[in-house]
Design an enzyme around this catalytic site. Structure first.
Site, PDB file in Angstrom:
ATOM      1  N   ASP A 256       0.829  -1.201   0.000  1.00 20.31           N
ATOM      2  CA  ASP A 256       0.000   0.000   0.000  1.00 20.31           C
ATOM      3  C   ASP A 256       0.865   1.254   0.000  1.00 20.31           C
ATOM      4  O   ASP A 256       0.356   2.368  -0.096  1.00 20.31           O
ATOM      5  CB  ASP A 256      -0.981  -0.002   1.176  1.00 20.31           C
ATOM      6  CG  ASP A 256      -0.307  -0.112   2.539  1.00 20.31           C
ATOM      7  OD1 ASP A 256       0.933  -0.137   2.599  1.00 20.31           O
ATOM      8  OD2 ASP A 256      -1.047  -0.187   3.547  1.00 20.31           O
ATOM      9  N   SER A 257       2.193   1.066   0.034  1.00 23.00           N
ATOM     10  CA  SER A 257       3.126   2.165  -0.221  1.00 23.00           C
ATOM     11  C   SER A 257       2.940   2.739  -1.609  1.00 23.00           C
ATOM     12  O   SER A 257       3.461   3.819  -1.915  1.00 23.00           O
ATOM     13  CB  SER A 257       4.572   1.693  -0.036  1.00 23.00           C
ATOM     14  OG  SER A 257       4.793   0.470  -0.733  1.00 23.00           O
TER      15      SER A 257
ATOM     16  N   ASP B  96      -0.809  -6.145  -0.264  1.00 23.38           N
ATOM     17  CA  ASP B  96      -1.308  -5.542   0.964  1.00 23.38           C
ATOM     18  C   ASP B  96      -2.823  -5.389   0.916  1.00 23.38           C
ATOM     19  O   ASP B  96      -3.384  -4.998  -0.115  1.00 23.38           O
ATOM     20  CB  ASP B  96      -0.711  -4.143   1.152  1.00 23.38           C
ATOM     21  CG  ASP B  96       0.511  -4.123   2.044  1.00 23.38           C
ATOM     22  OD1 ASP B  96       0.641  -5.021   2.900  1.00 23.38           O
ATOM     23  OD2 ASP B  96       1.339  -3.211   1.895  1.00 23.38           O
TER      24      ASP B  96
ATOM     25  N   LYS C 177      -1.095  -9.443   2.802  1.00 26.13           N
ATOM     26  CA  LYS C 177      -0.406  -8.974   4.007  1.00 26.13           C
ATOM     27  C   LYS C 177      -1.336  -8.051   4.779  1.00 26.13           C
ATOM     28  O   LYS C 177      -1.948  -7.153   4.202  1.00 26.13           O
ATOM     29  CB  LYS C 177       0.900  -8.243   3.694  1.00 26.13           C
ATOM     30  CG  LYS C 177       1.639  -7.784   4.962  1.00 26.13           C
ATOM     31  CD  LYS C 177       3.039  -7.303   4.659  1.00 26.13           C
ATOM     32  CE  LYS C 177       3.068  -5.950   3.998  1.00 26.13           C
ATOM     33  NZ  LYS C 177       2.524  -4.854   4.880  1.00 26.13           N
TER      34      LYS C 177
ATOM     35  N   GLU D 274      -1.666  -5.742   8.521  1.00 24.58           N
ATOM     36  CA  GLU D 274      -0.942  -5.118   9.622  1.00 24.58           C
ATOM     37  C   GLU D 274      -1.682  -5.316  10.936  1.00 24.58           C
ATOM     38  O   GLU D 274      -2.881  -5.049  11.026  1.00 24.58           O
ATOM     39  CB  GLU D 274      -0.773  -3.620   9.366  1.00 24.58           C
ATOM     40  CG  GLU D 274       0.079  -3.276   8.156  1.00 24.58           C
ATOM     41  CD  GLU D 274       0.255  -1.773   7.993  1.00 24.58           C
ATOM     42  OE1 GLU D 274      -0.183  -1.012   8.878  1.00 24.58           O
ATOM     43  OE2 GLU D 274       0.819  -1.359   6.963  1.00 24.58           O
TER      44      GLU D 274
ATOM     45  N   GLU E  61       8.834  -4.368  11.063  1.00 23.28           N
ATOM     46  CA  GLU E  61       9.247  -3.060  10.544  1.00 23.28           C
ATOM     47  C   GLU E  61       9.687  -2.127  11.655  1.00 23.28           C
ATOM     48  O   GLU E  61       8.969  -1.920  12.643  1.00 23.28           O
ATOM     49  CB  GLU E  61       8.116  -2.402   9.749  1.00 23.28           C
ATOM     50  CG  GLU E  61       8.507  -1.040   9.189  1.00 23.28           C
ATOM     51  CD  GLU E  61       7.531  -0.479   8.174  1.00 23.28           C
ATOM     52  OE1 GLU E  61       7.782   0.626   7.660  1.00 23.28           O
ATOM     53  OE2 GLU E  61       6.522  -1.151   7.883  1.00 23.28           O
TER      54      GLU E  61
END
Length: 273
Positions: free
Chosen positions: A53-54, A92, A122, A124, A191
């Site tokens: 999602d970057s 993501d 992925k 978070e 991270e």
């Protein structure tokens, strides 16, 4: 034939990542968001590609990852899937697509996998999203966890600083990591946490860990492609190693093109029909 990851042309799967950890071979992961770059990253021998999602930052120009949508992630991920043949493709799940309601999380997860062709997702977070992870895993979709600095929680954290410096937060991270493994996650991103903690977690888990700003004790590393290629000139955190200065290369090349067009040097006689 050599069995290293660059020479080995077999498709990378979650099982192969586990085998890499088991034999002590480090895992190389990068982000990608489009067909052309995915082809190059894949051909270079990367083990896994994260459609992060970057993309909200490096592709769309947002200051955080929060605005990107499920449909935008599908567009980026499907482009990468068409470009990469060997690497494992992990996508993501964007902010708001899995937190709070596990039924909605499962629907979004299935939608992303069906429409993009990505091979894993992925998410978070730890205990807070346990139910969503359980539902997604129960549907047969591989899940990569993500602990430490979780950019989707930037407003909660108040920035992108080092996480798990204190004893309580470090212990929660360890507990969450063990929980994610127990639930069935195939790997875990760590991270921006202290290197000693990342090493401790990596040694405690049987599943692979992928670090970013977490030292060398993890089972692999991931960076944002545009960052490590030097395309984002002002971004230079301590953990980032720039392997090229494409910002300079690209602007110089385009500047030369502009000059040649203005001087009527391009196209020349050999470049026309």
């Amino acid at each position: 034939m050599s069995t290293n990851t660059v020479d080995d042309k077999r498709k990378v799967t979650t099982v192969r990542l586990q085998q890499m950890k088991d034999r002590g071979e480090k895992i190389a992961m990068l982000t990608a968001y489009d067909y052309s770059m995915a082809q190059l990253v894949d051909a270079a021998g990367i083990d896994a590609i994260l459609v992060g999602d970057s993309a909200a930052n490096v592709m769309a120009g947002y200051s955080t990852t929060l605005p990107i949508t499920v449909d935008e992630m599908i567009t980026y991920a499907s482009s990468v899937v068409r470009g990469a043949k060997r690497a494992l493709i992990v996508c993501d799940m964007p902010f708001g697509s899995y937190q709070g309601n596990s039924e909605v999380a499962l629907a979004n997860a299935v939608h992303i996998i069906k429409e993009s062709g990505a091979e894993a997702l992925k998410l978070e977070g730890g205990a807070e999203i346990r139910e969503s992870i359980e539902r997604i895993l129960a549907a047969g979709i591989p899940v990569m966890g993500h602990l430490g600095l979780t950019p989707q929680s930037v407003n909660k954290f108040g920035g992108y600083g080092l996480r798990a410096k204190g004893e309580a937060e470090a212990q929660k991270l360890i507990d969450d990591a063990l929980m994610l493994q127990e639930l069935g996650c195939f790997a875990l991103v760590l991270e921006k946490i202290p290197a000693d903690l990342a090493r401790k977690v990596s040694e405690a888990l049987t599943i692979p860990t992928i670090g970013i700003g977490a030292g060398s004790g993890t089972d692999g590393q991931v960076l944002v492609l545009q960052d490590m290629l030097g395309m984002n000139g002002g971004f230079a955190p301590k953990f980032l190693r720039k392997y090229a200065d494409l910002s300079q290369v690209i602007t110089s090349a385009i500047g030369n093109y502009v000059s040649d067009v203005k001087a009527v040097d391009f196209p020349n006689e050999n470049e026309q029909y």
